[in-house]
Design a protein around this motif. Structure first.
Motif, PDB file in Angstrom:
ATOM      1  N   GLU A 141     -11.808 -76.831  30.988  1.00 58.50           N
ATOM      2  CA  GLU A 141     -12.339 -77.337  29.724  1.00 58.50           C
ATOM      3  C   GLU A 141     -11.598 -76.723  28.537  1.00 58.50           C
ATOM      4  N   LEU A 142     -11.332 -75.424  28.606  1.00 63.73           N
ATOM      5  CA  LEU A 142     -10.613 -74.747  27.528  1.00 63.73           C
ATOM      6  C   LEU A 142      -9.186 -75.278  27.417  1.00 63.73           C
ATOM      7  N   PHE A 143      -8.487 -75.324  28.533  1.00 64.62           N
ATOM      8  CA  PHE A 143      -7.084 -75.733  28.502  1.00 64.62           C
ATOM      9  C   PHE A 143      -6.936 -77.189  28.053  1.00 64.62           C
ATOM     10  N   LYS A 144      -7.897 -78.013  28.400  1.00 60.92           N
ATOM     11  CA  LYS A 144      -7.812 -79.426  28.037  1.00 60.92           C
ATOM     12  C   LYS A 144      -7.899 -79.629  26.522  1.00 60.92           C
ATOM     13  N   LYS A 145      -8.552 -78.690  25.838  1.00 65.55           N
ATOM     14  CA  LYS A 145      -8.667 -78.800  24.379  1.00 65.55           C
ATOM     15  C   LYS A 145      -7.312 -78.682  23.682  1.00 65.55           C
ATOM     16  N   TYR A 146      -6.398 -77.933  24.315  1.00 67.50           N
ATOM     17  CA  TYR A 146      -5.207 -77.502  23.582  1.00 67.50           C
ATOM     18  C   TYR A 146      -3.880 -77.884  24.242  1.00 67.50           C
ATOM     19  N   ASP A 147      -3.888 -78.790  25.216  1.00 63.14           N
ATOM     20  CA  ASP A 147      -2.637 -79.069  25.928  1.00 63.14           C
ATOM     21  C   ASP A 147      -1.890 -80.270  25.343  1.00 63.14           C
ATOM     22  N   ALA A 148      -1.945 -80.415  24.027  1.00 62.50           N
ATOM     23  CA  ALA A 148      -1.377 -81.601  23.369  1.00 62.50           C
ATOM     24  C   ALA A 148       0.150 -81.607  23.350  1.00 62.50           C
ATOM     25  N   PHE A 149       0.786 -80.439  23.247  1.00 61.44           N
ATOM     26  CA  PHE A 149       2.240 -80.398  23.092  1.00 61.44           C
ATOM     27  C   PHE A 149       2.940 -80.517  24.441  1.00 61.44           C
ATOM     28  N   TRP A 150       4.088 -81.209  24.426  1.00 58.42           N
ATOM     29  CA  TRP A 150       4.927 -81.283  25.626  1.00 58.42           C
ATOM     30  C   TRP A 150       6.381 -81.289  25.186  1.00 58.42           C
ATOM     31  N   VAL A 151       7.261 -81.978  25.860  1.00 54.20           N
ATOM     32  CA  VAL A 151       8.696 -81.822  25.654  1.00 54.20           C
ATOM     33  C   VAL A 151       9.108 -82.026  24.197  1.00 54.20           C
ATOM     34  N   GLU A 152       8.748 -83.145  23.606  1.00 51.96           N
ATOM     35  CA  GLU A 152       9.228 -83.462  22.259  1.00 51.96           C
ATOM     36  C   GLU A 152       8.741 -82.460  21.226  1.00 51.96           C
ATOM     37  N   GLU A 153       7.473 -82.079  21.338  1.00 50.82           N
ATOM     38  CA  GLU A 153       6.916 -81.130  20.362  1.00 50.82           C
ATOM     39  C   GLU A 153       7.625 -79.775  20.454  1.00 50.82           C
ATOM     40  N   TYR A 154       7.918 -79.332  21.683  1.00 49.95           N
ATOM     41  CA  TYR A 154       8.569 -78.029  21.814  1.00 49.95           C
ATOM     42  C   TYR A 154      10.024 -78.070  21.370  1.00 49.95           C
ATOM     43  N   LYS A 155      10.673 -79.199  21.498  1.00 46.41           N
ATOM     44  CA  LYS A 155      12.020 -79.338  20.946  1.00 46.41           C
ATOM     45  C   LYS A 155      11.978 -79.185  19.419  1.00 46.41           C
ATOM     46  N   ILE A 156      10.987 -79.819  18.806  1.00 49.34           N
ATOM     47  CA  ILE A 156      10.831 -79.715  17.349  1.00 49.34           C
ATOM     48  C   ILE A 156      10.591 -78.262  16.935  1.00 49.34           C
ATOM     49  N   LEU A 157       9.714 -77.586  17.669  1.00 50.09           N
ATOM     50  CA  LEU A 157       9.386 -76.208  17.315  1.00 50.09           C
ATOM     51  C   LEU A 157      10.564 -75.267  17.562  1.00 50.09           C
ATOM     52  N   ALA A 158      11.298 -75.497  18.650  1.00 50.32           N
ATOM     53  CA  ALA A 158      12.475 -74.660  18.933  1.00 50.32           C
ATOM     54  C   ALA A 158      13.517 -74.821  17.829  1.00 50.32           C
ATOM     55  N   ASP A 159      13.740 -76.051  17.380  1.00 51.44           N
ATOM     56  CA  ASP A 159      14.689 -76.293  16.291  1.00 51.44           C
ATOM     57  C   ASP A 159      14.217 -75.644  14.996  1.00 51.44           C
ATOM     58  N   TYR A 160      12.919 -75.716  14.749  1.00 49.49           N
ATOM     59  CA  TYR A 160      12.391 -75.128  13.516  1.00 49.49           C
ATOM     60  C   TYR A 160      12.516 -73.599  13.538  1.00 49.49           C
ATOM     61  N   MET A 220      10.036 -68.910  21.983  1.00 56.10           N
ATOM     62  CA  MET A 220       9.657 -68.767  23.382  1.00 56.10           C
ATOM     63  C   MET A 220       8.368 -69.537  23.622  1.00 56.10           C
ATOM     64  N   SER A 221       8.169 -69.907  24.876  1.00 51.42           N
ATOM     65  CA  SER A 221       6.880 -70.454  25.292  1.00 51.42           C
ATOM     66  C   SER A 221       6.699 -70.130  26.761  1.00 51.42           C
ATOM     67  N   THR A 222       5.552 -69.607  27.105  1.00 49.44           N
ATOM     68  CA  THR A 222       5.279 -69.287  28.504  1.00 49.44           C
ATOM     69  C   THR A 222       4.992 -70.566  29.276  1.00 49.44           C
ATOM     70  N   PRO A 223       5.788 -70.853  30.313  1.00 53.17           N
ATOM     71  CA  PRO A 223       5.501 -72.020  31.149  1.00 53.17           C
ATOM     72  C   PRO A 223       4.426 -71.671  32.184  1.00 53.17           C
ATOM     73  N   PHE A 224       3.628 -72.660  32.509  1.00 53.29           N
ATOM     74  CA  PHE A 224       2.592 -72.444  33.518  1.00 53.29           C
ATOM     75  C   PHE A 224       2.745 -73.376  34.721  1.00 53.29           C
ATOM     76  N   ASP A 225       3.872 -74.083  34.785  1.00 58.47           N
ATOM     77  CA  ASP A 225       4.151 -74.939  35.939  1.00 58.47           C
ATOM     78  C   ASP A 225       5.652 -75.160  36.005  1.00 58.47           C
ATOM     79  N   SER A 226       6.127 -75.703  37.112  1.00 60.84           N
ATOM     80  CA  SER A 226       7.559 -75.862  37.344  1.00 60.84           C
ATOM     81  C   SER A 226       8.205 -76.824  36.358  1.00 60.84           C
ATOM     82  N   GLU A 227       7.513 -77.897  36.027  1.00 59.21           N
ATOM     83  CA  GLU A 227       8.086 -78.882  35.110  1.00 59.21           C
ATOM     84  C   GLU A 227       8.304 -78.291  33.728  1.00 59.21           C
ATOM     85  N   SER A 228       7.317 -77.561  33.219  1.00 62.09           N
ATOM     86  CA  SER A 228       7.479 -76.970  31.891  1.00 62.09           C
ATOM     87  C   SER A 228       8.567 -75.897  31.893  1.00 62.09           C
ATOM     88  N   ALA A 229       8.673 -75.138  32.972  1.00 68.95           N
ATOM     89  CA  ALA A 229       9.740 -74.134  33.062  1.00 68.95           C
ATOM     90  C   ALA A 229      11.104 -74.808  32.994  1.00 68.95           C
TER      91      ALA A 229
END
Length: 350
Positions: free
Chosen positions: A80-99, A108-117
């Motif tokens: 329930e907690l994680f579902k509230k905040y899992d909005a960002f994925w590839v495109e959002e993190y590219k934007i944040l990395a560039d910023y 940096m961002s801690t990955p929690f699964d193989s795809e995100s890593a």
């Protein structure tokens, strides 16, 4: 051993501390809030800002129980907690990395699964692995293969488990490892921080950079992470928010951009006052050596030819004459010239 993040040297025995502010998901899924947090963290002097990358369904079962302070975060399950905040994925993190590049702060961002890593590997200079994945050997093996520095939190782990994790990473030819003392309790009470474990990790793992990931509620002077640095933590990670009063699991024990400034200023003072290792008189002490030390001084008028006795001399400032340590060499000598009361004795008078 040293590690390098974006060209920055992090030395096990150096003076500098690399500060990672853990934004996590405190942006609430708002990209503009996340960018504002990046900007303010960079302006305050943080070295890196770190997020968390996950999808709730990949991270936790729907029946996973909460293990945090429910008065601060009311979610009944991890899902329930994680579902509230899992909005960002590839495109959002590219934007944040560039910023982050624009702002001059490491992303940096801690990955929690193989795809995100996999996709985060293209965006960041180092991996930060959560304590909960220390025993996730397949995941560690995947990340180790990217041949980037790995910052591994060690909360709730035994030395044996840490050894196993390190061996898995090194088996993939990656020895760029930093180990962070951490306590998996949200928030961590001061008496549960056990910062002496930093010294233990430094003793057990002399080949690695040692750091600290903090979950205590910050005080105005940032004393907990100051102490961690004093004990030898060269990487400090602490949760970071734009508003400590917000509800949620990671706001109430987080630092804000003003706290970053306090800590970075503390570290500047820390480095300024450490100075050199070898004990010796300093340039700044020369005047004090000359004027604050004592010399032998006449307590009465002494006529040329008189033999100096103990009652004829005492010691006073400044230290430009005969040192009191030579008093036994002075007593019994003959005055070569007249010496007035309160004159500072020099060898040419005797």
């Amino acid at each position: 051993m040293n590690i390098f993040i974006n060209g920055k040297k992090i030395s096990r025995d150096g003076n500098d501390v690399y500060l990672i502010v853990e934004a996590g998901v405190n942006h609430g899924g708002d990209i503009n809030v996340a960018k504002d947090m990046i900007r303010k963290a960079a302006e305050a002097g943080a070295d890196a800002i770190k997020f968390q990358t996950y999808k709730a369904e990949k991270l936790a079962s729907k029946n996973s129980p909460a293990y945090w302070d429910r008065t601060k975060e009311k979610s009944e399950s991890q899902y329930e907690l994680f579902k509230k905040y899992d909005a960002f994925w590839v495109e959002e993190y590219k934007i944040l990395a560039d910023y982050c590049k624009e702002c001059g702060i490491d992303f940096m961002s801690t990955p929690f699964d193989s795809e995100s890593a996999e996709f985060l590997n293209e965006l960041m200079p180092a991996f930060k692995i959560a304590s909960a994945d220390l025993t996730n050997h397949p995941f560690l093996r995947q990340i180790a293969k990217y041949q980037k520095p790995i910052i591994l939190s060690t909360g709730a782990s035994t030395l044996g488990e840490i050894d196993e994790a390190v061996n898995v990473i090194e088996s993939e030819g990656n020895s760029q490892i930093a180990l962070l003392h951490c306590v998996l309790s949200y928030p961590t009470k001061d008496e549960d921080a056990h910062l002496n474990m930093i010294k233990h990790l430094r003793a057990v793992y002399p080949q690695y950079v040692i750091g600290y990931s903090d979950h205590t509620v910050p005080d105005p002077s940032m004393m907990t992470i100051n102490t961690a640095a004093f004990l030898g933590a060269k990487i400090i990670e602490k949760h970071y928010t734009f508003d400590k009063t917000l509800e949620g699991n990671d706001h109430y024990h987080a630092m804000d951009h003003n706290d970053i400034k306090v800590f970075k200023n503390n570290m500047k003072i820390f480095n300024d006052v450490l100075g050199q290792y070898f004990k010796q008189p300093l340039e700044a002490e020369k005047q004090a050596i000359k004027y604050a030390r004592r010399s032998l001084v006449a307590t009465k008028n002494i006529v040329a030819g008189e033999i100096i006795t103990k009652d004829m001399i005492t010691w006073k400032r400044p230290g430009i004459g005969i040192s009191p340590k030579h008093i036994d060499l002075v007593i019994g000598r003959e005055a070569k010239k007249d010496i007035k009361e309160d004159d500072i004795l020099t060898w040419d008078m005797l």
